[in-house]
Design a protein around this motif. Structure first.
Motif, PDB file in Angstrom:
ATOM      1  N   ASP A 249      32.122  38.257  36.504  1.00 29.20           N
ATOM      2  CA  ASP A 249      32.121  39.503  35.603  1.00 29.20           C
ATOM      3  C   ASP A 249      33.293  39.757  34.507  1.00 29.20           C
ATOM      4  N   SER A 250      34.394  39.144  35.032  1.00 34.68           N
ATOM      5  CA  SER A 250      35.612  38.829  34.117  1.00 34.68           C
ATOM      6  C   SER A 250      35.292  38.004  32.864  1.00 34.68           C
ATOM      7  N   LEU A 251      34.335  37.195  32.771  1.00 34.92           N
ATOM      8  CA  LEU A 251      33.946  36.366  31.593  1.00 34.92           C
ATOM      9  C   LEU A 251      32.621  36.797  31.124  1.00 34.92           C
ATOM     10  N   GLY A 252      32.152  38.166  31.435  1.00 36.93           N
ATOM     11  CA  GLY A 252      30.754  38.554  31.114  1.00 36.93           C
ATOM     12  C   GLY A 252      30.916  39.239  29.798  1.00 36.93           C
ATOM     13  N   SER A 253      31.621  38.858  28.580  1.00 34.61           N
ATOM     14  CA  SER A 253      31.422  39.772  27.320  1.00 34.61           C
ATOM     15  C   SER A 253      30.136  39.442  26.878  1.00 34.61           C
ATOM     16  N   PRO A 254      29.387  40.413  26.354  1.00 34.90           N
ATOM     17  CA  PRO A 254      28.253  40.176  25.611  1.00 34.90           C
ATOM     18  C   PRO A 254      28.479  40.021  23.993  1.00 34.90           C
ATOM     19  N   MET A 283      35.614  27.673  44.058  1.00 34.21           N
ATOM     20  CA  MET A 283      35.992  28.748  44.775  1.00 34.21           C
ATOM     21  C   MET A 283      36.350  27.997  45.967  1.00 34.21           C
ATOM     22  N   VAL A 284      35.562  27.641  46.715  1.00 37.37           N
ATOM     23  CA  VAL A 284      35.374  27.257  47.975  1.00 37.37           C
ATOM     24  C   VAL A 284      36.640  26.089  47.960  1.00 37.37           C
ATOM     25  N   LEU A 285      36.534  24.956  47.000  1.00 39.87           N
ATOM     26  CA  LEU A 285      37.509  23.847  46.767  1.00 39.87           C
ATOM     27  C   LEU A 285      38.814  24.458  46.628  1.00 39.87           C
ATOM     28  N   LEU A 286      39.302  25.609  45.607  1.00 41.78           N
ATOM     29  CA  LEU A 286      40.367  26.367  45.709  1.00 41.78           C
ATOM     30  C   LEU A 286      40.916  26.921  46.736  1.00 41.78           C
ATOM     31  N   TYR A 287      40.153  27.615  47.575  1.00 37.66           N
ATOM     32  CA  TYR A 287      40.500  27.919  48.980  1.00 37.66           C
ATOM     33  C   TYR A 287      40.974  27.151  49.925  1.00 37.66           C
ATOM     34  N   ASP A 288      40.010  26.459  50.145  1.00 38.02           N
ATOM     35  CA  ASP A 288      40.212  25.290  51.200  1.00 38.02           C
ATOM     36  C   ASP A 288      41.281  24.394  50.984  1.00 38.02           C
ATOM     37  N   ALA A 289      41.738  23.957  49.684  1.00 44.53           N
ATOM     38  CA  ALA A 289      42.788  23.029  49.373  1.00 44.53           C
ATOM     39  C   ALA A 289      44.005  23.685  49.176  1.00 44.53           C
ATOM     40  N   LEU A 290      44.029  25.068  48.636  1.00 42.84           N
ATOM     41  CA  LEU A 290      45.299  25.514  48.305  1.00 42.84           C
ATOM     42  C   LEU A 290      45.362  27.019  48.792  1.00 42.84           C
ATOM     43  N   LYS A 291      44.426  27.478  49.335  1.00 40.29           N
ATOM     44  CA  LYS A 291      44.328  28.853  49.991  1.00 40.29           C
ATOM     45  C   LYS A 291      44.565  29.859  48.895  1.00 40.29           C
ATOM     46  N   LEU A 292      44.109  29.500  47.734  1.00 39.41           N
ATOM     47  CA  LEU A 292      44.136  30.615  46.545  1.00 39.41           C
ATOM     48  C   LEU A 292      42.717  31.258  46.605  1.00 39.41           C
ATOM     49  N   ALA A 293      42.710  32.626  46.440  1.00 36.40           N
ATOM     50  CA  ALA A 293      41.436  33.738  46.442  1.00 36.40           C
ATOM     51  C   ALA A 293      41.096  33.721  45.189  1.00 36.40           C
ATOM     52  N   ALA A 294      40.453  32.730  44.606  1.00 41.45           N
ATOM     53  CA  ALA A 294      40.160  32.597  43.222  1.00 41.45           C
ATOM     54  C   ALA A 294      38.880  33.444  42.844  1.00 41.45           C
ATOM     55  N   GLU A 295      38.776  34.358  42.021  1.00 39.62           N
ATOM     56  CA  GLU A 295      37.507  35.010  41.792  1.00 39.62           C
ATOM     57  C   GLU A 295      36.775  34.042  40.786  1.00 39.62           C
ATOM     58  N   PRO A 296      35.748  34.296  40.573  1.00 41.04           N
ATOM     59  CA  PRO A 296      34.580  33.352  39.998  1.00 41.04           C
ATOM     60  C   PRO A 296      35.259  32.861  38.409  1.00 41.04           C
ATOM     61  N   LEU A 320      44.965  23.051  33.606  1.00 43.40           N
ATOM     62  CA  LEU A 320      44.052  24.290  34.016  1.00 43.40           C
ATOM     63  C   LEU A 320      44.478  25.754  33.901  1.00 43.40           C
ATOM     64  N   VAL A 321      43.776  26.718  33.424  1.00 45.03           N
ATOM     65  CA  VAL A 321      44.223  28.004  33.341  1.00 45.03           C
ATOM     66  C   VAL A 321      43.567  28.606  34.513  1.00 45.03           C
ATOM     67  N   ALA A 322      44.401  29.102  35.494  1.00 44.07           N
ATOM     68  CA  ALA A 322      43.776  30.022  36.651  1.00 44.07           C
ATOM     69  C   ALA A 322      44.126  31.336  36.223  1.00 44.07           C
ATOM     70  N   CYS A 323      43.025  31.980  35.408  1.00 44.20           N
ATOM     71  CA  CYS A 323      43.360  33.192  34.372  1.00 44.20           C
ATOM     72  C   CYS A 323      43.777  34.537  35.100  1.00 44.20           C
ATOM     73  N   GLY A 324      43.229  34.624  36.548  1.00 41.01           N
ATOM     74  CA  GLY A 324      43.413  35.817  37.135  1.00 41.01           C
ATOM     75  C   GLY A 324      42.716  36.037  38.485  1.00 41.01           C
ATOM     76  N   SER A 325      42.897  36.965  39.416  1.00 47.59           N
ATOM     77  CA  SER A 325      42.318  37.090  40.293  1.00 47.59           C
ATOM     78  C   SER A 325      42.258  38.603  41.005  1.00 47.59           C
ATOM     79  N   ASN A 326      41.399  39.260  40.812  1.00 48.32           N
ATOM     80  CA  ASN A 326      41.362  40.711  41.639  1.00 48.32           C
ATOM     81  C   ASN A 326      39.921  40.876  42.124  1.00 48.32           C
ATOM     82  N   ILE A 327      39.938  40.681  43.563  1.00 48.23           N
ATOM     83  CA  ILE A 327      38.479  40.521  43.926  1.00 48.23           C
ATOM     84  C   ILE A 327      38.752  41.052  45.322  1.00 48.23           C
TER      85      ILE A 327
END
Length: 348
Positions: A249-254, A283-296, A320-327
């Motif tokens: 949804d953070s990338l959902g501009s119309p 998301m699974v890859l980043l969580y498993d490898a880095l324990k990052l809770a990355a939103e989509p 790579l830019v991990a732009c943010g995560s509020n989830i």
């Protein structure tokens, strides 16, 4: 899926479109001690290397560690800084599915301004609660199209200054400070991969990167169901989507809009698209490898280099830019389960 033919070559006369280095460095000084110089991490863990482009050196900028959890804090502060005293009296209004709303709520609170944010009803509850906790008034509407219309009504009715989620020089300039930080932290990048919503982050990062390291290839990444910048570049002008469909949804501009579109067109080399499933598995890859809770949205750049760009970035130095995560915790858990089921289905 790569969008065929979406190339945005810079003008032959190298005319600068977007903020220049002096402006970016000035913004950097203005933001000093108010935002976080976010760290970078080299993705060298054995738990993630197999998924990355072969032989590539991949570095991620963790902008999800920024104030209120995303790069948006930069542009929100700069936007409020430029207001006249009379404009500050009525406060500000913003529209967002979450990260921009949080950033404007936070920046307004820091500067003692009133803030009202318009959010679609599908917004993650943790984002709504976060805005309210920062003192902002939240107005909920049906969808993102209705949200933009309501923001305009509030601006007219209450005299508030609208802070657009991506369009305008201050939002691009804020993102440019992130790009300048990154290219200084990792100065020898061959390519940089940036998530795209409306184009504010991409326009800013690309304008900074191309001035400091013009040979660095800049890729934007959009969801398949929210490919407004791709379509705009194909048509040669900003365009609007009738419908947006993506888990990010953070990338959902119309919409694509003139300023951010022109800066991106001048500085970005290519846009690629990723499917929701690719973001879920990343998301699974980043969580498993880095324990990052990355939103989509935060996982979009990783999805691009593990998917449509994987073979093309082999052996390169990639940012790579991990732009943010509020989830919300439950939504994160649900999406991780969904991503794991997709991966399980791919196994022989």
């Amino acid at each position: 899926m790569i969008n065929p033919g979406v190339s945005t070559m810079r003008p032959m006369d190298d005319t600068l479109i977007g903020p220049d280095l002096d402006e970016i460095e000035g913004a950097e000084r203005a933001l000093a001690h108010r935002i976080i110089k976010t760290p970078v991490v080299s993705l060298r863990s054995d738990r993630i290397c197999a998924a990355l482009p072969e032989g590539a050196t991949v570095t991620m900028k963790l902008e999800l560690f920024q104030q209120v959890g995303s790069f948006k804090a930069r542009g929100a502060l700069l936007s409020i800084d430029r207001l006249e005293d009379a404009e500050k009296e009525n406060g500000v209004v913003a529209v967002s599915a979450g990260n921009h709303a949080l950033a404007v709520s936070w920046a307004a609170a820091k500067e003692g301004l009133s803030a009202k944010v318009v959010m679609p009803r599908t917004a993650d509850p943790i984002r709504v609660q976060g805005c309210e906790a920062l003192g902002a008034t939240v107005v909920t509407v049906e969808d993102i199209h209705a949200a933009f219309a309501e923001m305009d009504r509030i601006r007219e009715r209450e005299g508030r200054v609208a802070i657009h989620p991506f369009e305008g020089k201050m939002m691009t300039l804020g993102a440019a400070t992130c790009g300048l930080e990154f290219i200084r932290q990792v100065p020898a990048l061959d390519a940089i991969v940036v998530p795209v919503g409306g184009g504010g982050l991409l326009s800013g990062i690309s304008s900074a990167v191309k001035q400091v390291s013009p040979d660095c290839t800049v890729y934007g990444v959009e969801p398949v169901g929210a490919d407004v910048l791709s379509r705009s570049l194909q048509e040669g002008k900003p365009t609007t989507l009738d419908h947006v469909s993506t888990i990010a949804d953070s990338l959902g501009s119309p919409v694509s809009l003139p300023y951010s579109f022109s800066v991106a067109k001048a500085n970005v080399d290519e846009i690629v698209c990723v499917a929701d499933d690719e973001m879920l598995t990343s998301m699974v890859l980043l969580y498993d490898a880095l324990k990052l809770a990355a939103e989509p949205a935060c996982a979009a750049a990783t999805a691009a280099i593990c998917g449509p760009l994987r073979s093309r970035l082999a052996g390169q130095r990639v940012g790579l830019v991990a732009c943010g995560s509020n989830i919300a915790e439950q939504r994160m858990a649900d999406l991780i389960v969904e991503g794991r089921s997709i991966l399980a289905g791919r196994k022989p």
